[in-house]
Structures are given as structure tokens and as C-alpha cells.
Design a protein around this motif. Structure first.
Motif, PDB file in Angstrom:
ATOM      1  N   ALA A  14       3.166   8.179  11.975  1.00 37.72           N
ATOM      2  CA  ALA A  14       3.396   6.729  11.835  1.00 37.72           C
ATOM      3  C   ALA A  14       2.256   5.916  12.442  1.00 37.72           C
ATOM      4  N   PHE A  15       2.178   4.671  11.982  1.00 38.12           N
ATOM      5  CA  PHE A  15       1.237   3.695  12.543  1.00 38.12           C
ATOM      6  C   PHE A  15       2.030   2.479  12.980  1.00 38.12           C
ATOM      7  N   LEU A  16       1.475   1.775  13.952  1.00 40.06           N
ATOM      8  CA  LEU A  16       2.076   0.501  14.338  1.00 40.06           C
ATOM      9  C   LEU A  16       1.460  -0.578  13.451  1.00 40.06           C
ATOM     10  N   LYS A  23       5.979   4.699   8.716  1.00 41.85           N
ATOM     11  CA  LYS A  23       5.628   6.108   8.511  1.00 41.85           C
ATOM     12  C   LYS A  23       4.694   6.267   7.308  1.00 41.85           C
ATOM     13  N   ALA A  24       3.532   6.884   7.557  1.00 41.54           N
ATOM     14  CA  ALA A  24       2.599   7.130   6.450  1.00 41.54           C
ATOM     15  C   ALA A  24       2.858   8.498   5.826  1.00 41.54           C
ATOM     16  N   THR A  25       3.427   9.417   6.614  1.00 43.95           N
ATOM     17  CA  THR A  25       3.954  10.662   6.035  1.00 43.95           C
ATOM     18  C   THR A  25       5.358  10.829   6.602  1.00 43.95           C
ATOM     19  N   GLY A  42      -1.813  12.903  -5.602  1.00 46.57           N
ATOM     20  CA  GLY A  42      -1.025  11.674  -5.537  1.00 46.57           C
ATOM     21  C   GLY A  42      -1.969  10.488  -5.613  1.00 46.57           C
ATOM     22  N   GLU A  43      -1.403   9.344  -5.954  1.00 42.96           N
ATOM     23  CA  GLU A  43      -2.230   8.144  -6.074  1.00 42.96           C
ATOM     24  C   GLU A  43      -2.739   7.692  -4.708  1.00 42.96           C
ATOM     25  N   SER A  44      -3.638   6.733  -4.742  1.00 44.13           N
ATOM     26  CA  SER A  44      -4.174   6.152  -3.519  1.00 44.13           C
ATOM     27  C   SER A  44      -3.032   5.581  -2.669  1.00 44.13           C
ATOM     28  N   GLY A  45      -3.034   5.912  -1.387  1.00 49.63           N
ATOM     29  CA  GLY A  45      -2.005   5.390  -0.482  1.00 49.63           C
ATOM     30  C   GLY A  45      -0.771   6.267  -0.399  1.00 49.63           C
ATOM     31  N   SER A  46      -0.815   7.476  -0.984  1.00 47.64           N
ATOM     32  CA  SER A  46       0.386   8.322  -0.956  1.00 47.64           C
ATOM     33  C   SER A  46       0.505   9.124   0.335  1.00 47.64           C
ATOM     34  N   GLY A  47      -0.535   9.134   1.161  1.00 50.01           N
ATOM     35  CA  GLY A  47      -0.436   9.824   2.454  1.00 50.01           C
ATOM     36  C   GLY A  47      -1.184  11.144   2.505  1.00 50.01           C
ATOM     37  N   LYS A  48      -2.077  11.361   1.537  1.00 47.94           N
ATOM     38  CA  LYS A  48      -2.818  12.629   1.483  1.00 47.94           C
ATOM     39  C   LYS A  48      -3.759  12.768   2.688  1.00 47.94           C
ATOM     40  N   SER A  49      -4.560  11.735   2.927  1.00 53.53           N
ATOM     41  CA  SER A  49      -5.524  11.829   4.034  1.00 53.53           C
ATOM     42  C   SER A  49      -4.818  11.840   5.382  1.00 53.53           C
ATOM     43  N   VAL A  50      -3.746  11.066   5.495  1.00 58.09           N
ATOM     44  CA  VAL A  50      -3.006  11.056   6.779  1.00 58.09           C
ATOM     45  C   VAL A  50      -2.453  12.457   7.056  1.00 58.09           C
ATOM     46  N   THR A  51      -2.000  13.155   6.010  1.00 58.75           N
ATOM     47  CA  THR A  51      -1.532  14.533   6.190  1.00 58.75           C
ATOM     48  C   THR A  51      -2.669  15.405   6.722  1.00 58.75           C
ATOM     49  N   TYR A  61      -6.991   9.784  16.847  1.00 56.86           N
ATOM     50  CA  TYR A  61      -8.115   8.861  17.065  1.00 56.86           C
ATOM     51  C   TYR A  61      -8.117   7.717  16.049  1.00 56.86           C
ATOM     52  N   ALA A  62      -7.248   7.835  15.021  1.00 55.58           N
ATOM     53  CA  ALA A  62      -7.204   6.788  13.980  1.00 55.58           C
ATOM     54  C   ALA A  62      -6.025   5.850  14.233  1.00 55.58           C
ATOM     55  N   GLY A  63      -5.405   5.955  15.401  1.00 53.55           N
ATOM     56  CA  GLY A  63      -4.304   5.049  15.741  1.00 53.55           C
ATOM     57  C   GLY A  63      -2.949   5.540  15.274  1.00 53.55           C
ATOM     58  N   ASP A 181     -11.191  16.699   1.596  1.00 59.38           N
ATOM     59  CA  ASP A 181     -10.501  15.466   1.217  1.00 59.38           C
ATOM     60  C   ASP A 181     -11.340  14.732   0.173  1.00 59.38           C
ATOM     61  N   GLU A 182     -10.939  14.839  -1.084  1.00 62.02           N
ATOM     62  CA  GLU A 182     -11.664  14.222  -2.203  1.00 62.02           C
ATOM     63  C   GLU A 182     -13.159  14.526  -2.107  1.00 62.02           C
ATOM     64  N   PRO A 183     -13.536  15.812  -2.060  1.00 63.83           N
ATOM     65  CA  PRO A 183     -14.946  16.133  -1.788  1.00 63.83           C
ATOM     66  C   PRO A 183     -15.897  15.780  -2.922  1.00 63.83           C
ATOM     67  N   PRO A 280       3.312  -0.392   0.055  1.00 63.08           N
ATOM     68  CA  PRO A 280       2.710  -0.190   1.379  1.00 63.08           C
ATOM     69  C   PRO A 280       3.712   0.516   2.302  1.00 63.08           C
ATOM     70  N   ILE A 281       3.194   1.193   3.350  1.00 65.13           N
ATOM     71  CA  ILE A 281       4.099   2.014   4.183  1.00 65.13           C
ATOM     72  C   ILE A 281       5.153   1.172   4.910  1.00 65.13           C
ATOM     73  N   SER A 282       4.896  -0.122   5.060  1.00 64.82           N
ATOM     74  CA  SER A 282       5.876  -0.967   5.754  1.00 64.82           C
ATOM     75  C   SER A 282       6.971  -1.467   4.800  1.00 64.82           C
TER      76      SER A 282
HETATM   77  N1  LIG Z   1      -5.139   3.546  10.528  1.00 62.54           N
HETATM   78  C1  LIG Z   1      -4.125   3.106   9.761  1.00 62.54           C
HETATM   79  N2  LIG Z   1      -3.328   2.073  10.147  1.00 62.54           N
HETATM   80  C2  LIG Z   1      -2.301   1.636   9.376  1.00 62.54           C
HETATM   81  N3  LIG Z   1      -1.985   2.181   8.174  1.00 62.54           N
HETATM   82  C3  LIG Z   1      -2.750   3.216   7.753  1.00 62.54           C
HETATM   83  C4  LIG Z   1      -3.852   3.729   8.506  1.00 62.54           C
HETATM   84  N4  LIG Z   1      -4.410   4.756   7.815  1.00 62.54           N
HETATM   85  C5  LIG Z   1      -3.692   4.875   6.690  1.00 62.54           C
HETATM   86  N5  LIG Z   1      -2.693   3.961   6.650  1.00 62.54           N
HETATM   87  C6  LIG Z   1      -1.718   3.764   5.552  1.00 62.54           C
HETATM   88  O1  LIG Z   1      -1.072   5.001   5.310  1.00 62.54           O
HETATM   89  C7  LIG Z   1      -0.849   5.145   3.905  1.00 62.54           C
HETATM   90  C8  LIG Z   1      -1.395   6.476   3.462  1.00 62.54           C
HETATM   91  O2  LIG Z   1      -2.810   6.439   3.600  1.00 62.54           O
HETATM   92  P1  LIG Z   1      -3.738   7.635   3.197  1.00 62.54           P
HETATM   93  O3  LIG Z   1      -5.123   7.277   3.625  1.00 62.54           O
HETATM   94  O4  LIG Z   1      -3.191   8.910   3.693  1.00 62.54           O
HETATM   95  O5  LIG Z   1      -3.640   7.618   1.604  1.00 62.54           O
HETATM   96  P2  LIG Z   1      -4.336   8.597   0.569  1.00 62.54           P
HETATM   97  O6  LIG Z   1      -3.257   9.262  -0.197  1.00 62.54           O
HETATM   98  O7  LIG Z   1      -5.307   9.455   1.273  1.00 62.54           O
HETATM   99  O8  LIG Z   1      -5.073   7.553  -0.379  1.00 62.54           O
HETATM  100  P3  LIG Z   1      -6.544   7.594  -1.021  1.00 62.54           P
HETATM  101  O9  LIG Z   1      -6.393   8.359  -2.306  1.00 62.54           O
HETATM  102  O10 LIG Z   1      -6.860   6.153  -1.262  1.00 62.54           O
HETATM  103  O11 LIG Z   1      -7.488   8.231  -0.070  1.00 62.54           O
HETATM  104  C9  LIG Z   1      -1.488   3.949   3.221  1.00 62.54           C
HETATM  105  O12 LIG Z   1      -0.491   3.015   2.913  1.00 62.54           O
HETATM  106  C10 LIG Z   1      -2.431   3.412   4.271  1.00 62.54           C
HETATM  107  O13 LIG Z   1      -2.560   2.011   4.147  1.00 62.54           O
END
Ligand SMILES: Nc1ncnc2c1ncn2[C@@H]1O[C@H](COP(=O)(O)OP(=O)(O)OP(=O)(O)O)[C@@H](O)[C@H]1O
Ligand code: SF4
Ligand SMILES: [Mg+2]
Length: 352
Positions: A14-16, A23-25, A42-51, A61-63, A181-183, A280-282
């Protein structure tokens, strides 16, 4: 039973945000077997990078905060590993390649020095040996004249060359697990194909396992053994590449499959066929998160969340159509076409 290198269980990060904790994942769960490639799509914003960043514990380190779950790497729970211990694992046993090669390279050092530095830190190699290994790595990733190229700076190289250097850095310590990650997204189409081919070849040669993140189902078709489909922070479907392509059970996955560009050599296109956009995650919708965009939405979908469960075909899906035994194969009529496309894409990839 095949050995699992990575077991992600209920990973919740989660992020604040201005709207509070979001919750991002959410309860992300999947396994990666040794030597295999699992694609997270998954599409942009689905939580792939956060995973991915949570697995690496870089999310600290990313908050972000890992609120719940386990990330078992060879049985060791990385969520409960100290950051000091993560220094032993990260960059050594698990390495990561990011989307933009330029951001991963330091503009003021030669590429040879940058690869050598990784070896000096993680393998404690002496300067000369590290330099020699760094030249070998450049050769391994297909850079011509590696002795000369090693002395060059990133700005003297093309994007494709820089991504090869980044791969060389990531593989220099012979990691057990590579997270990419999207190399290839930042690269042009022909270079994308070469880099993917290189990653697959090196994965095989070095006996690595790979977690590859992509928004491109065409890429997943080429490289994946298994696919985990993410939507708005959760895994909505997970299975072998054949199960996902030939017998997808989730309307979101079916939408992604239908968005694969035609077999005209183009890839990396936007996912244009699914109406609406990811929340959006919120502001995650109640019930099934996909319900505002789903062509098959039912009343129950708006209020109750379907959980990820094994489906009739053996893979996992989170959809009320499945739970209620009401999955109508007519709604999945594109799948024979998708199965043919899987064969086409794979044949095209092996015999360009
Ligand atoms: N540092 C952060 N603070 C707040 N919200 C964040 C932060 N990093 C990511 N998020 C949110 O978490 C959700 C998932 O982000 P993530 O980067 O994992 O998406 P993604 O699937 O990797 O998308 P993309 O294909 O664009 O890379 C998004 O809604 C994003 O806005
Ligand atoms: S649970 Fe309902 S809204 Fe969600 S994907 Fe399945 S049918 Fe569509
Ligand atoms: Mg991302």
C-alpha cells in the motif's frame, strides 16, 4: 513436483495517498518454477511494477509498505528479511532490468566500468579480473567489438546497445532469478524482438528463472510458460500460456487477448479494445473491480468480490461467471482464434 523458486502469497502493498492508505497490490498470489518464465500482464496501473518492486523490497524506498503476505525465494521469506540481508540477495541472486535502459546506467562511467563495479561489489573481484569478465559479458550479450565498446560511455551507444549493457550488468553475477520490467518497451520494434530473443537464449544458457512484466500479450505468447493477469492490484487469472490463450475464463483476459496487434510484425500497441480505464488505487470499485468495464456484468458483480479459484480447466480465475457455473463459452468464442494466434506468434518467433 517441480521446484518453486518464487512463491508469492497474498502480497499486499500500500501507499499513503491524499485519500488515505491505498492498496496497489491486494492478495497477489502466484508461483514461479525453477527454470521457467512467468509473465505478469495487465494494463498500465494494474500493479505489475509494484509487485516486482515488492519482491525486490525496493518498494520500501518508493514510499510503499508491504502490509501482508509472503514472498518466498527458495523458501526464504523476503518480506521478513532485513534490508541488510537483502543486499546479499538483490543484485546477486535476484536482479532486475527496468524499462528505460538509460535510467539504469550512469552517464559518467564507461559501460565496462559499470559492469565491473557490480562484480567488485557482489563477487569481490579484483579490478583486472572484473574488467575481463565485464568484456566477456558484453560479448555474451552480443555486443560487437566488446573490448572497444567496454571503454565507451552510455551516450555513445544506441538504446538497444544500452539495454544489452543493462542485461549484461544484471546477469554478470549469474543470478538465479531475473525480473525484467517491460525490458523492451522503450526500444523500437526490431530491437525489441532481438532483446527478447537474447533474454530467452541467456535464460536457457544460464539456467535462470524469469519474471517478465509486460502489457503486451504478444510478448507473453512468445516467452511465457505461465501467465498471471493483473487488474487494479489483483490477479484475476493465472495459468499456463496454453490455458490462458486457448481457454481464458476471464472477460478482462479475453479483452487483452483481443487487443493483440495483427500478425503484421507490429507490437507494443495500446490496449484499445477494452472500453473505459483502470481505476486509481484510491477508487477501487466495489465487488468485482472490473465490473464497470465488463461486458458480462451481473448484479452480484457490483457488490461481491469473486476470489481467485481453480477453474474447471485447471487454471485459476476470479470471476462470478466461473463461480456460478454460468460461464458461457459463446462469450469466449474468440478463443479458437487466440489459440491459433498463440501457435502463429510462437512459430513466427522461432522462425522469423
Ligand atoms: N510511489 C507511489 N505512490 C502512490 N501510488 C503509487 C506509487 N507507485 C505506484 N503507485 C500506484 O500503484 C498503482 C500500480 O502501479 P504500478 O506502477 O505497479 O503499475 P504497472 O502495472 O506497473 O503500470 P505500467 O504498465 O504503467 O508500468 C498505480 O495506480 C500507481 O499510480
Ligand atoms: S465477476 Fe462479473 S464483472 Fe467481474 S469479470 Fe466476471 S462477469 Fe465481469
Ligand atoms: Mg510498471
Amino acid at each position: 513436483m517441480a521446484e518453486k523458486i518464487l512463491q508469492i502469497r497474498n502480497l499486499t502493498t500500500a501507499f499513503l495517498t491524499d485519500q488515505g492508505v491505498a492498496k496497489a497490490t491486494d492478495r497477489v498470489t502466484f508461483d514461479l518454477e525453477k527454470g521457467q518464465t512467468l509473465c505478469v500482464v495487465g494494463e498500465s496501473g494494474s500493479g505489475k511494477s509494484v509487485t516486482a518492486l515488492s519482491v525486490m523490497r525496493l518498494i520500501d524506498y518508493a514510499g510503499g509498505v508491504i502490509m501482508d503476505g509472503e514472498v518466498l525465494f527458495n523458501g526464504e521469506d523476503l518480506v521478513r528479511t532485513s534490508q541488510d540481508d537483502m543486499l546479499r540477495i538483490r543484485g546477486n541472486l535476484i536482479t532486475m532490468i527496468f524499462q528505460d535502459p538509460m535510467s539504469a546506467l550512469n552517464p559518467v562511467f564507461t559501460v565496462g566500468d559499470q559492469i565491473a563495479e557490480v562484480l567488485r561489489i557482489h563477487r569481490r573481484m579484483k579490478k583486472k579480473a572484473a574488467w575481463q569478465r565485464s568484456v566477456e559479458m558484453l560479448k555474451l550479450v552480443g555486443i560487437p567489438d566488446p573490448e572497444i565498446r567496454a571503454k565507451q560511455f552510455p551516450y555513445e551507444m544506441s538504446g538497444g546497445m544500452c539495454q544489452r549493457v543493462v542485461i549484461a550488468m544484471a546477469l554478470a553475477c549469474n543470478p538465479e532469478l531475473l525480473i525484467a520490467d517491460e525490458p523492451t518497451t522503450a526500444l523500437d520494434v526490431t530491437v525489441q524482438a532481438q532483446i527478447l530473443e537474447l533474454l530467452l537464449q541467456l535464460k536457457k544458457e544460464l539456467g535462470m528463472s524469469m519474471l517478465l512484466i509486460t502489457h503486451d500479450m504478444g510478448v507473453a505468447a512468445e516467452v511465457a510458460d505461465r501467465i498471471a493477469v493483473m487488474y487494479a492490484g489483483i490477479v484475476v487469472e493465472e495459468g499456463t500460456v496454453q490455458q490462458i490463450f486457448e481457454n481464458s475464463r476471464h472477460p478482462y483476459t479475453i479483452g487483452l487477448l483481443q487487443s493483440i496487434p495483427g500478425m503484421d510484425g507490429k507490437r507494443g500497441g495500446e490496449l484499445y479494445t477494452i472500453k473505459g480505464s483502470i481505476p486509481p488505487i484510491s477508487k477501487v470499485p466495489s465487488g468485482c473491480r472490473f465490473h464497470p468495464r465488463c461486458p458480462h456484468v451481473m448484479d452480484i458483480c457490483r457488490t461481491e468480490e469473486p476470489l481467485l479459484k481453480s477453474s474447471l480447466t485447471g487454471h485459476k480465475t476470479a470471476c462470478w461467471l466461473e463461480d456460478k457455473g454460468e460461464f458461457d463459452l459463446k462469450s469466449n468464442k474468440g478463443n479458437n482464434q487466440e489459440a491459433n494466434r498463440l501457435t502463429d506468434i510462437r512459430t513466427e518467433a522461432t522462425h522469423p
